[in-house]
Design an enzyme around this catalytic site. Sequence first.
Site, short mmCIF file in Angstrom:
data_model
loop_
_atom_site.label_atom_id
_atom_site.label_comp_id
_atom_site.label_asym_id
_atom_site.label_seq_id
_atom_site.Cartn_x
_atom_site.Cartn_y
_atom_site.Cartn_z
N LYS A 8 -8.44 -7.06 10.22
CA LYS A 8 -9.64 -6.72 9.44
C LYS A 8 -10.93 -7.06 10.17
CE LYS A 8 -7.18 -6.94 5.07
NZ LYS A 8 -7.08 -7.50 3.72
N GLY A 18 -1.22 -11.06 -6.34
CA GLY A 18 -1.99 -10.29 -5.38
C GLY A 18 -2.07 -8.80 -5.67
N ASP A 77 -11.69 -5.23 -0.21
CA ASP A 77 -10.91 -6.37 -0.69
C ASP A 77 -11.65 -7.19 -1.74
OD1 ASP A 77 -8.71 -5.79 0.84
OD2 ASP A 77 -9.11 -7.29 2.38
N GLY A 89 -9.33 -20.01 2.71
CA GLY A 89 -9.18 -18.89 3.63
C GLY A 89 -10.51 -18.22 3.92
N ALA A 90 -10.95 -18.29 5.18
CA ALA A 90 -12.22 -17.69 5.58
C ALA A 90 -12.00 -16.57 6.59
CB ALA A 90 -13.16 -18.75 6.15
N GLY A 91 -10.85 -15.90 6.50
CA GLY A 91 -10.60 -14.72 7.31
C GLY A 91 -11.25 -13.50 6.68
N GLY A 92 -10.85 -12.30 7.14
CA GLY A 92 -11.49 -11.08 6.66
C GLY A 92 -11.45 -10.92 5.15
N SER A 94 0.80 -1.22 0.00
CA SER A 94 0.00 0.00 0.00
C SER A 94 0.83 1.28 0.00
CB SER A 94 -0.95 0.01 1.20
OG SER A 94 -1.94 -0.98 1.06
#
Length: 270
Positions: free
Chosen positions: A73, A247, A110, A134-137, A23
């Site tokens: 997040k 990414g 995102d 992946g089930a995170g934010g 970023s």
Amino acid sequence: MIRVDGESGVVAIVGDPIAQAKSPELFNALFERQAIHAVLVPFRVAANDLTGALDGLSRIGNLAGVILTVPHKRAGITHASTLTSQARSVGAVNCLRREADGTWAGAMFDGIGFVDGLLACGHAVRGKSALLVGAGGAGVAIAHALVDAGIASIDVFDSDVASLRHLIGALRERATNVVVSEYAACAGFTHDLVINATPCGMSADDPCPIDLAGANPRAVVADIIMKPAETRLLKEARLRGLVMHPGRHLLENSVHEIAAFLGLPVRPES
């Protein structure tokens, strides 16, 4: 060169680790191109220090807002007094804007950035099948955005069974016409999109998060990790002749939206 002085607006990005964050590079380049009098600065903030960090940042008069990355997040949403509809659906935020009354407004870009990045690279979503690990934010945001973009089926894996099943239930409630299933972290022949939405791959000694042995030769393999640019998963995809989707596309396709949400005077760019 970007100008930083006592009148500069400041955007903070907080995470742990923070060395992988792209970023600062992308936002500061945007500020320089458009002569926006602002600067983005990275801060390493441990998971249990987020509350204190946000309390301190909220007292900075020239702060435009905060971008949140791993692992903040989900926790970040508890600090927001108001939320965008996407953030509310996902249950996580990746940026916080300080309001005039001192409260935080939260948003999540995102998922939208990821889907826009796929489409910008010519990768279709509507009617396709995806494997999401992946089930995170970020993973939850991507899953919801894929459903909104017309994905036909989505298989999901996470080692955290509670998070996995919560996401599956939310997706089934969101779109009854999409086939949502619990799956292993193994690409199958039916998967058009194979997505790693975990932090696995940031470190050189991380294992490959998804087994690509059974992947469709025409599958697009995506990783949301931005540093290294070629993760172990993407390297494995390249060696197998699969299409790689790094990414950086997620962030590149959400920079303008995040900056605008933070109240910075961004202009459209061709």
